[in-house]
Design a protein around this motif. Structure first.
Motif, mmCIF file in Angstrom:
data_model
loop_
_atom_site.group_PDB
_atom_site.id
_atom_site.type_symbol
_atom_site.label_atom_id
_atom_site.label_comp_id
_atom_site.label_asym_id
_atom_site.label_seq_id
_atom_site.Cartn_x
_atom_site.Cartn_y
_atom_site.Cartn_z
ATOM 1 N N THR A 166 -4.081 8.808 -17.980
ATOM 2 C CA THR A 166 -2.697 8.693 -18.440
ATOM 3 C C THR A 166 -1.742 8.674 -17.260
ATOM 4 N N ARG A 167 -2.011 9.523 -16.279
ATOM 5 C CA ARG A 167 -1.111 9.612 -15.134
ATOM 6 C C ARG A 167 -1.167 8.360 -14.261
ATOM 7 N N VAL A 168 -2.367 7.766 -14.083
ATOM 8 C CA VAL A 168 -2.449 6.558 -13.271
ATOM 9 C C VAL A 168 -1.792 5.387 -13.996
ATOM 10 N N LYS A 169 -1.852 5.383 -15.334
ATOM 11 C CA LYS A 169 -1.145 4.350 -16.093
ATOM 12 C C LYS A 169 0.371 4.481 -15.916
ATOM 13 N N LEU A 170 0.846 5.713 -15.893
ATOM 14 C CA LEU A 170 2.272 5.929 -15.651
ATOM 15 C C LEU A 170 2.661 5.458 -14.260
ATOM 16 N N ALA A 171 1.799 5.749 -13.280
ATOM 17 C CA ALA A 171 2.072 5.311 -11.915
ATOM 18 C C ALA A 171 2.154 3.787 -11.845
ATOM 19 N N ALA A 172 1.211 3.094 -12.514
ATOM 20 C CA ALA A 172 1.213 1.623 -12.527
ATOM 21 C C ALA A 172 2.468 1.092 -13.213
ATOM 22 N N LEU A 173 2.934 1.829 -14.212
ATOM 23 C CA LEU A 173 4.121 1.404 -14.960
ATOM 24 C C LEU A 173 5.369 1.459 -14.079
ATOM 25 N N VAL A 174 5.598 2.596 -13.423
ATOM 26 C CA VAL A 174 6.819 2.735 -12.620
ATOM 27 C C VAL A 174 6.726 1.927 -11.324
ATOM 28 N N PHE A 175 5.503 1.632 -10.864
ATOM 29 C CA PHE A 175 5.316 0.815 -9.660
ATOM 30 C C PHE A 175 5.972 -0.555 -9.836
ATOM 31 N N LYS A 176 5.936 -1.085 -11.057
ATOM 32 C CA LYS A 176 6.486 -2.419 -11.318
ATOM 33 C C LYS A 176 8.002 -2.403 -11.491
ATOM 34 N N GLU A 177 8.600 -1.223 -11.505
ATOM 35 C CA GLU A 177 10.053 -1.042 -11.540
ATOM 36 C C GLU A 177 10.732 -1.837 -12.662
ATOM 37 N N PRO A 178 10.301 -1.651 -13.914
ATOM 38 C CA PRO A 178 10.989 -2.326 -15.021
ATOM 39 C C PRO A 178 12.358 -1.701 -15.267
ATOM 40 N N ASP A 179 13.207 -2.421 -15.988
ATOM 41 C CA ASP A 179 14.531 -1.872 -16.321
ATOM 42 C C ASP A 179 14.415 -0.741 -17.343
ATOM 43 N N PHE A 180 13.458 -0.873 -18.260
ATOM 44 C CA PHE A 180 13.210 0.152 -19.273
ATOM 45 C C PHE A 180 11.723 0.476 -19.323
ATOM 46 N N ILE A 181 11.390 1.756 -19.494
ATOM 47 C CA ILE A 181 10.010 2.119 -19.790
ATOM 48 C C ILE A 181 9.976 2.738 -21.191
ATOM 49 N N LEU A 182 8.915 2.412 -21.928
ATOM 50 C CA LEU A 182 8.716 2.924 -23.284
ATOM 51 C C LEU A 182 7.479 3.805 -23.271
ATOM 52 N N LEU A 183 7.643 5.068 -23.597
ATOM 53 C CA LEU A 183 6.546 6.032 -23.551
ATOM 54 C C LEU A 183 6.375 6.684 -24.915
ATOM 55 N N ASP A 184 5.151 6.661 -25.434
ATOM 56 C CA ASP A 184 4.847 7.278 -26.726
ATOM 57 C C ASP A 184 3.931 8.473 -26.490
ATOM 58 N N GLU A 185 4.488 9.677 -26.599
ATOM 59 C CA GLU A 185 3.759 10.934 -26.396
ATOM 60 C C GLU A 185 2.977 10.925 -25.079
ATOM 61 N N GLU A 233 0.826 -1.209 0.000
ATOM 62 C CA GLU A 233 0.000 0.000 0.000
ATOM 63 C C GLU A 233 0.861 1.260 0.000
ATOM 64 N N ALA A 234 1.957 1.233 0.754
ATOM 65 C CA ALA A 234 2.847 2.400 0.797
ATOM 66 C C ALA A 234 3.497 2.635 -0.561
ATOM 67 N N ARG A 235 3.882 1.544 -1.242
ATOM 68 C CA ARG A 235 4.515 1.699 -2.555
ATOM 69 C C ARG A 235 3.517 2.197 -3.593
ATOM 70 N N MET A 236 2.255 1.757 -3.487
ATOM 71 C CA MET A 236 1.224 2.270 -4.393
ATOM 72 C C MET A 236 1.005 3.769 -4.170
ATOM 73 N N GLU A 237 0.920 4.162 -2.917
ATOM 74 C CA GLU A 237 0.732 5.579 -2.601
ATOM 75 C C GLU A 237 1.891 6.411 -3.138
ATOM 76 N N GLU A 238 3.093 5.872 -3.000
ATOM 77 C CA GLU A 238 4.277 6.590 -3.496
ATOM 78 C C GLU A 238 4.229 6.731 -5.024
ATOM 79 N N ALA A 239 3.840 5.657 -5.714
ATOM 80 C CA ALA A 239 3.768 5.703 -7.178
ATOM 81 C C ALA A 239 2.740 6.719 -7.650
#
Length: 526
Positions: A145-164, A116-122
Motif C-alpha cells: 500500500t505504501r509503495v503504491k502511494l509513493a508511485a502515486l505522488v511521484f507522478k504529481e497529479p493535481d488530485f489524488i483519490l484515496l479509498d481507506e 532516481e533522486a525523485r523516486m528515492e524522495e517519494a
C-alpha cells in the motif's frame, strides 16, 4: 485554470435499485478533503464517479486537472519491481546505458537525470526502505500500500483519490500515510475512518442519506460543528414536540367548543321556540365551520408531525450512541490472564511468538501492538485455544469472549435477537429487547439476519450479544475491531466499551480508538 472537481445533480442507484446518490451537487477545490459517512452511503461510489470508472445515471462530473488513484489491486507478477509500478523501467534503462557509456545522443538528450533522486524522495515520504529493483512480491500488504502511494505522488497529479488508504496498515504505516498527507500540497479526496489521518485534512465532506455537507477545517473542527448541530437539533426536536402538543390541545379545545354549541342547538330545536328555518341555517353554518376547522387542524397537525419527524431524523443522524451495561463484578486484584514463557508458530523451528510472558490483573485495559507480522493474531489464536503452545503455558482464569473481525461467535443464519437468546439462555424476551435497544437495535431492527448486516452493525450486534446479558464476561478480547468500520460505528463501539467494567485485551493500530476506550497499558510485540 485552478484544478477542480465538480459534481452537478448527480444521481446513482445500486443494481438492486437502492438509491445511493440523488440530485447531488458537490465541488472540490485543490485542497485536502476527507470524505466521511456511514458504510453504504455511497462514498466509494462517489470516488468511482469522479475517477470515471463509473458513469452517473443522471447529472455531470467535471474534472479540471489530472487525477491519481490509489490502485486496490493486490496481484503482481513474480518479476515486477518498484520501477514497474512507478512506470519508469525504460527511463531507468536509459540512465543505466548512459552510466555504462552506451547511450546514443538522442537518449542522452532525453535522459531524466533527476529520476532516481525523485523516486528515492517519494519512497522516503511514505517511510519505505525500498529501491527501484525491489520485487513487489517480496513486500507485505502494508508495504505494498505504501509503495503504491509513493508511485502515486511521484507522478504529481493535481488530485489524488484515496479509498481507506490506512486499512490494514500497522502503526508505522499509518503514521507514514498521515505524514505524506500533511505534506501534500495538491488536491485530495480521502475516504477514511482513520481520525488521525482526517486531522491532516483542510475540509471534511459528510455524505448522508440527506445529501452532502462541506465543513471547513479538519476532523476536530468538524466534530465541534457536529456537536453544535446536535444541540440545535435537540432544541428543534423539543420545539417540534411542543408545537405538536399545542396543535393537539387547540384542536381538542375547538372540538369541545363545537360539541357544546351543537348540543345547545339540539336543545333549542327540541324546545321548538325558534323558527326551524333559522335553526337549519345555524346548523349548516356550524357544520361548515366545523369542516373548515377540521381541515385547518389537519393541516397544522400534518405540518407539526412533519417537523417532528424531520427533527427526529436529524437526531438519528447526529446522536452518538450511549450505553449502560450490567457490571461484570471483576475485582481489582483478580488475575484474569497468565501467559508464561510461551512459544508457538506454524512451522517447526520458526516460532512466530517466542518466550513470551504477560499477565492481566483486574479490569486492566491492555493493547497488543506491533508491526504487521509480529505475531499479534497468532497470540490471540493461542489465547483462545485455536493454537496449542509449543512451550510454556496459557491460563485464562475468568469467563471471556472473543470478537474477531468476522464476529465469528454470531450465527450468520440467525437474527440478532435469536443470537442474543442463544448466547444468553437465561435472559427473558424483555431483557433481550432492552439489551439490543441499548446498542441501537430497536423493534424490527433486532430481527435482522446477521448475514445481512454491515461490518459495523455486525460488530455492534456482537457487543450487544456478549455484553448485554445479565452476566457479561469478565475479559473481552478484540482483534482489529475498527477495520472496515465507518466512524459512526467506531464511535458506537467505543461507547459500548467505555461502559464495560471488565478487562480488555485489544489488538489495534488505531491510536484514537485505543485512547477513546481508555487503554491503560500497551504490550508491543517485535
Amino acid at each position: 485554470m485552478p484544478a477542480s472537481i465538480s459534481l452537478s445533480r448527480i444521481s446513482w442507484s445500486a443494481p438492486e435499485g437502492r438509491s445511493l446518490l440523488s440530485d447531488l451537487d458537490l465541488s472540490f477545490g485543490p485542497v485536502r478533503t476527507g470524505l466521511v459517512g456511514r458504510n453504504g452511503v455511497g462514498k466509494s461510489t462517489l470516488l468511482r464517479l469522479v475517477e470515471g470508472t463509473l458513469a452517473p445515471q443522471a447529472g455531470k462530473v467535471s474534472v479540471v486537472g489530472s487525477l491519481g488513484v490509489l490502485s486496490q489491486t493486490v496481484q503482481v507478477a513474480a518479476d515486477e519491481t518498484v520501477a514497474n509500478l512507478f512506470g519508469v523501467t525504460d527511463a531507468l534503462a536509459v540512465l543505466q546505458k548512459a552510466e555504462e557509456g552506451g547511450a546514443t545522443l538522442d537518449e542522452l538528450a532525453s535522459a531524466d537525470w533527476t529520476l532516481e533522486a525523485r523516486m528515492e524522495e517519494a519512497l522516503a515520504r511514505v517511510g519505505l526502505d525500498a529501491s527501484a529493483e525491489t520485487r513487489l512480491a517480496a513486500l507485505s500488504g502494508g508495504q505494498m500500500t505504501r509503495v503504491k502511494l509513493a508511485a502515486l505522488v511521484f507522478k504529481e497529479p493535481d488530485f489524488i483519490l484515496l479509498d481507506e488508504p490506512t486499512n490494514n496498515l500497522d502503526r508505522e504505516g499509518r503514521a507514514a500515510v498521515a505524514a505524506l498527507m500533511a505534506g501534500w500540497r495538491g488536491g485530495a479526496i480521502v475516504v477514511s475512518h482513520d481520525r488521525e489521518l482526517l486531522e491532516e485534512m483542510d475540509a471534511i465532506v459528510e455524505l448522508t442519506t440527506l445529501g452532502a455537507t462541506t465543513y471547513g477545517g479538519n476532523w476536530s473542527h468538524y466534530r465541534e460543528r457536529k456537536a453544535i448541530e446536535l444541540a440545535s437539533a435537540r432544541h428543534d426536536l423539543a420545539d417540534a414536540e411542543r408545537r405538536l402538543a399545542e396543535v393537539e390541545r387547540k384542536t381538542q379545545e375547538t372540538a369541545e367548543r363545537k360539541a357544546r354549541k351543537d348540543a345547545a342547538g339540539r336543545r333549542k330545536r327540541a324546545k321548538g321556540d325558534e323558527p326551524l328555518l333559522l335553526l337549519d341555517a345555524r346548523k349548516e353554518r356550524s357544520e361548515k365551520t366545523g369542516g373548515d376547522n377540521a381541515r385547518l387542524a389537519d393541516r397544522r397537525r400534518d405540518q407539526a408531525v412533519g417537523d417532528l419527524v424531520e427533527a427526529r431524523e436529524r437526531i438519528e443522524i447526529l446522536q452518538p450512541l450511549t450505553v449502560r451495561l450490567p457490571p461484570t463484578g471483576l475485582p481489582a486484584g483478580r488475575s484474569v490472564l497468565q501467559v508464561d514463557n510461551v512459544g508457538v508458530g506454524y512451522e517447526r523451528g520458526k516460532p512466530v511468538v517466542d518466550r513470551l510472558s504477560l499477565s492481566i490483573v483486574g479490569p486492566e485495559r491492555v493493547a497488543l501492538t506491533g508491526r504487521n507480522g509480529s505475531g499479534k493474531t497468532t497470540l490471540l489464536s493461542l489465547l483462545t485455544g485455536d493454537l496449542q503452545p509449543w512451550s510454556g503455558s496459557v491460563r485464562l482464569l475468568v469467563d471471556h469472549a472473543v470478537l474477531d473481525q468476522k464476529v465469528s461467535l454470531l450465527d450468520p443464519a440467525l437474527s440478532i435477537r435469536d443470537n442474543f437468546r442463544g448466547l444468553n439462555p437465561d435472559a427473558s424476551e424483555n431483557d433481550c429487547r432492552a439489551a439490543l435497544a441499548r446498542f441501537m437495535f430497536r423493534a424490527d431492527a433486532a430481527l435482522q439476519v446477521v448475514s445481512s448486516l454491515s461490518g459495523g452493525q455486525m460488530l455492534r450486534a456482537g457487543l450487544a450479544c456478549v455484553l448485554g446479558g445479565r452476566n457479561p464476561p469478565q475479559l473481552l478480547i478484540l482483534d482489529e475491531p475498527t477495520n472496515h468500520l465507518d466512524i459512526d460505528s467506531i464511535e458506537a463501539v467505543e461507547a459500548g466499551l467505555r461502559a464495560y467494567d471488565g478487562a480488555l485485551l485489544v489488538v489495534s493500530h488505531d491510536r484514537a480508538f485505543l485512547e477513546a476506550i481508555g487503554i491503560t497499558r500497551r504490550i508491543e510485540l517485535s
